[in-house]
Design an enzyme around this catalytic site. Sequence first.
Site, short mmCIF file in Angstrom:
data_model
loop_
_atom_site.label_atom_id
_atom_site.label_comp_id
_atom_site.label_asym_id
_atom_site.label_seq_id
_atom_site.Cartn_x
_atom_site.Cartn_y
_atom_site.Cartn_z
CD GLU A 106 -50.50 -17.68 -1.53
OE1 GLU A 106 -51.80 -18.14 -1.45
OE2 GLU A 106 -49.66 -18.54 -1.63
CG HIS A 161 -50.71 -33.68 -7.80
ND1 HIS A 161 -50.08 -33.93 -8.84
CD2 HIS A 161 -50.74 -32.37 -7.50
CE1 HIS A 161 -49.38 -32.85 -9.27
NE2 HIS A 161 -49.96 -31.79 -8.58
NE ARG A 197 -40.41 -30.78 -8.80
CZ ARG A 197 -41.05 -30.45 -9.48
NH1 ARG A 197 -42.68 -29.98 -9.26
NH2 ARG A 197 -41.13 -30.72 -11.01
CD GLU A 204 -43.09 -25.57 -3.76
OE1 GLU A 204 -42.23 -25.98 -3.14
OE2 GLU A 204 -43.76 -26.33 -4.69
CG HIS A 216 -49.08 -31.52 -4.31
ND1 HIS A 216 -48.00 -30.53 -4.46
CD2 HIS A 216 -49.90 -30.85 -3.61
CE1 HIS A 216 -48.28 -29.50 -3.98
NE2 HIS A 216 -49.47 -29.58 -3.60
CG ASP A 231 -45.66 -21.11 -3.49
OD1 ASP A 231 -46.17 -21.51 -4.40
OD2 ASP A 231 -45.66 -21.42 -2.19
C1 UD1 Z 1 -46.70 -27.44 -8.65
C2 UD1 Z 1 -45.86 -26.53 -7.98
C3 UD1 Z 1 -46.07 -26.56 -6.57
C4 UD1 Z 1 -47.84 -26.56 -6.13
C5 UD1 Z 1 -48.27 -27.75 -7.12
C6 UD1 Z 1 -49.92 -27.69 -6.83
C7 UD1 Z 1 -43.77 -25.77 -8.61
C8 UD1 Z 1 -42.40 -26.33 -8.82
N1 UD1 Z 1 -44.63 -26.80 -8.19
O1 UD1 Z 1 -46.20 -28.84 -8.23
O2 UD1 Z 1 -45.85 -25.52 -5.87
O3 UD1 Z 1 -48.01 -26.98 -4.82
O4 UD1 Z 1 -47.95 -27.68 -8.45
O5 UD1 Z 1 -50.48 -28.76 -7.36
O6 UD1 Z 1 -44.12 -24.96 -9.21
N2 UD1 Z 1 -49.45 -33.53 -14.15
C9 UD1 Z 1 -50.31 -33.85 -15.05
N3 UD1 Z 1 -51.43 -33.19 -15.35
C10 UD1 Z 1 -51.72 -31.76 -14.42
C11 UD1 Z 1 -50.85 -31.74 -13.72
C12 UD1 Z 1 -49.50 -32.39 -13.41
O7 UD1 Z 1 -50.30 -34.94 -15.61
O8 UD1 Z 1 -52.86 -31.26 -14.89
C13 UD1 Z 1 -48.28 -34.34 -13.95
C14 UD1 Z 1 -47.19 -34.26 -14.87
O9 UD1 Z 1 -46.66 -35.31 -15.27
C15 UD1 Z 1 -46.15 -33.34 -14.11
C16 UD1 Z 1 -46.33 -33.67 -12.65
O10 UD1 Z 1 -47.68 -33.93 -12.60
O11 UD1 Z 1 -45.06 -33.57 -14.57
C17 UD1 Z 1 -45.91 -32.59 -11.59
O12 UD1 Z 1 -46.24 -31.35 -11.93
P1 UD1 Z 1 -45.57 -30.06 -11.66
O13 UD1 Z 1 -46.07 -28.88 -12.09
O14 UD1 Z 1 -44.06 -30.24 -12.31
O15 UD1 Z 1 -45.27 -30.04 -10.29
P2 UD1 Z 1 -46.27 -30.27 -9.07
O16 UD1 Z 1 -45.90 -31.09 -7.94
O17 UD1 Z 1 -47.72 -30.09 -9.34
N1 UDP Z 2 -58.08 -28.62 -4.84
C1 UDP Z 2 -59.08 -29.00 -5.71
N2 UDP Z 2 -59.12 -30.55 -6.17
C2 UDP Z 2 -58.63 -31.39 -5.58
C3 UDP Z 2 -57.85 -31.05 -4.37
C4 UDP Z 2 -57.48 -29.65 -4.16
O1 UDP Z 2 -59.65 -28.26 -6.23
O2 UDP Z 2 -58.83 -32.74 -5.95
C5 UDP Z 2 -58.00 -27.27 -4.41
C6 UDP Z 2 -57.90 -26.96 -2.88
O3 UDP Z 2 -59.16 -26.89 -2.45
C7 UDP Z 2 -57.21 -25.54 -2.85
C8 UDP Z 2 -56.07 -26.12 -3.92
O4 UDP Z 2 -56.67 -26.83 -4.84
O5 UDP Z 2 -57.70 -24.56 -3.20
C9 UDP Z 2 -54.82 -26.60 -3.48
O6 UDP Z 2 -53.92 -27.00 -4.35
P1 UDP Z 2 -52.60 -27.95 -4.17
O7 UDP Z 2 -52.92 -28.79 -3.20
O8 UDP Z 2 -52.49 -28.87 -5.51
O9 UDP Z 2 -51.51 -26.98 -4.12
P2 UDP Z 2 -50.91 -25.95 -3.10
O10 UDP Z 2 -51.80 -25.36 -2.65
O11 UDP Z 2 -50.18 -26.94 -2.26
O12 UDP Z 2 -49.90 -25.27 -3.85
#
Ligand code: UD1
Ligand code: UDP
Length: 369
Positions: free
Chosen positions: A122, A242, A211, A136, A209, A100
């Site tokens: 999924e 995160h 949004r 999502e 984490h 998603d």
């Molecule tokens: C995204 C997904 C969400 C998922 C989550 C898992 C969307 C809209 N959201 O949300 O569905 O649950 O990932 O974690 O697709 N950042 C870094 N390094 C990284 C990752 C993130 O610096 O490796 C920071 C950046 O500033 C980035 C912010 O985190 O702009 C948010 O990342 P983003 O992928 O936009 O949204 P998530 O909240 O991570």
């Molecule tokens: N996870 C990880 N390291 C962490 C926190 C979570 O590897 O420090 C794993 C967790 O086991 C799960 C996945 O990341 O498999 C969940 O990711 P996240 O919560 O970022 O996203 P969501 O599932 O909500 O989309």
Amino acid sequence: MMTKVKIMLVFGTRPEAIKMCPLVNEMKKRHDAFDVTVCVTGQHREMLDQVLNVFQVSPDIDLNVMKPGQTLFDITSNVLLKMRVAMEECEPDAVLVHGDTTTSFAAALAAFYLQIPVGHVEAGLRTRDLYSPWPEEFNRQAVDVISNWYFAPTETSRQNLLDEAKPNERIFVTGNTGIDALRHTVREGYSHPALDWAEGSRLILVTAHRRENLGEPMHRMFRAIRRVMEERPDTKAIYPIHMNPQVRKAAHEELDGFDRLRIIDPLEVVDFHNFMARSHLILTDSGGIQEEAPSLGKPVLVMRDTTERPEGVEAGTLRLVGTEEVAIYREFSRLLDDSAAYAEMSHASNPYGDGHASERIADILFQSM
Ligand code: UD1
Ligand code: UDP
């Protein structure tokens, strides 16, 4: 000789990588059947690369889209435009996306514009509220409008798809590929300095984490967690945070100065699964953790108003507690103080599959192409 099926797998965030890498590796093993292209969007960077390392997957294409503080407009438009070029060059017979995220939505849309069939891994999770989780719920519904194959993790997700008149013969209940990884990660005798620090205390694992929780809801969650723990000296918490700077700011504002809660960098997935296995209970707004915790028999308080994972609630491992400070305070306290309530939630079950989802998906794709 039979022609190989040319499959492009697209993903970009940590959870998608955790759930797609087992499938990548399964399909690569079948090199007589599949010609596999791995395309990562790089929606996440460090958190994605951690997973690629663990599963030893090297992407063939990396769109490298991540920008600090990226908006949904940034991710959608960059992925859409860059995917067009990647797909036109690769010319896959089918594209697989996961779940998603905005990566999945934009990649599926690019495939649709190029008339390439899409398989949704999924598929069929629903809350039916487009703003929860946001964005999502929209993303997964939109991908399901486009998809040709629906790899539904459970009977409930299959039924959700049937309720939307998706064709029965294209829906396959496979289990969740996330459970495939769990078979290999949790180990007896695992150790880590952070776990040594928590030895002798009840270990609470925290993540957050989403949004829609950024801002005040996240502050409320953190305040509730701190208050409950301050009142119970036999608890310690580890919070692998995160990388989103907005999450980090809120967490440091509410939790700094409380030395029984440690904020640490994101853990590699093998570490995280072993931390889960050693924890007393988990507080989270994550999706994937809701699927993994039942297999490990770990109670989860889900700090969200809705869940698309009702199977874990029915199994008794998950409880939806919302994002109000009073409610989180009450439910978290109860689970720490009431041993019968705790025991009721802490038993293992496998509502999300038996750990063989990737094999099933590979079989189905090969047979139906
Ligand atoms: C995204 C997904 C969400 C998922 C989550 C898992 C969307 C809209 N959201 O949300 O569905 O649950 O990932 O974690 O697709 N950042 C870094 N390094 C990284 C990752 C993130 O610096 O490796 C920071 C950046 O500033 C980035 C912010 O985190 O702009 C948010 O990342 P983003 O992928 O936009 O949204 P998530 O909240 O991570
Ligand atoms: N996870 C990880 N390291 C962490 C926190 C979570 O590897 O420090 C794993 C967790 O086991 C799960 C996945 O990341 O498999 C969940 O990711 P996240 O919560 O970022 O996203 P969501 O599932 O909500 O989309």
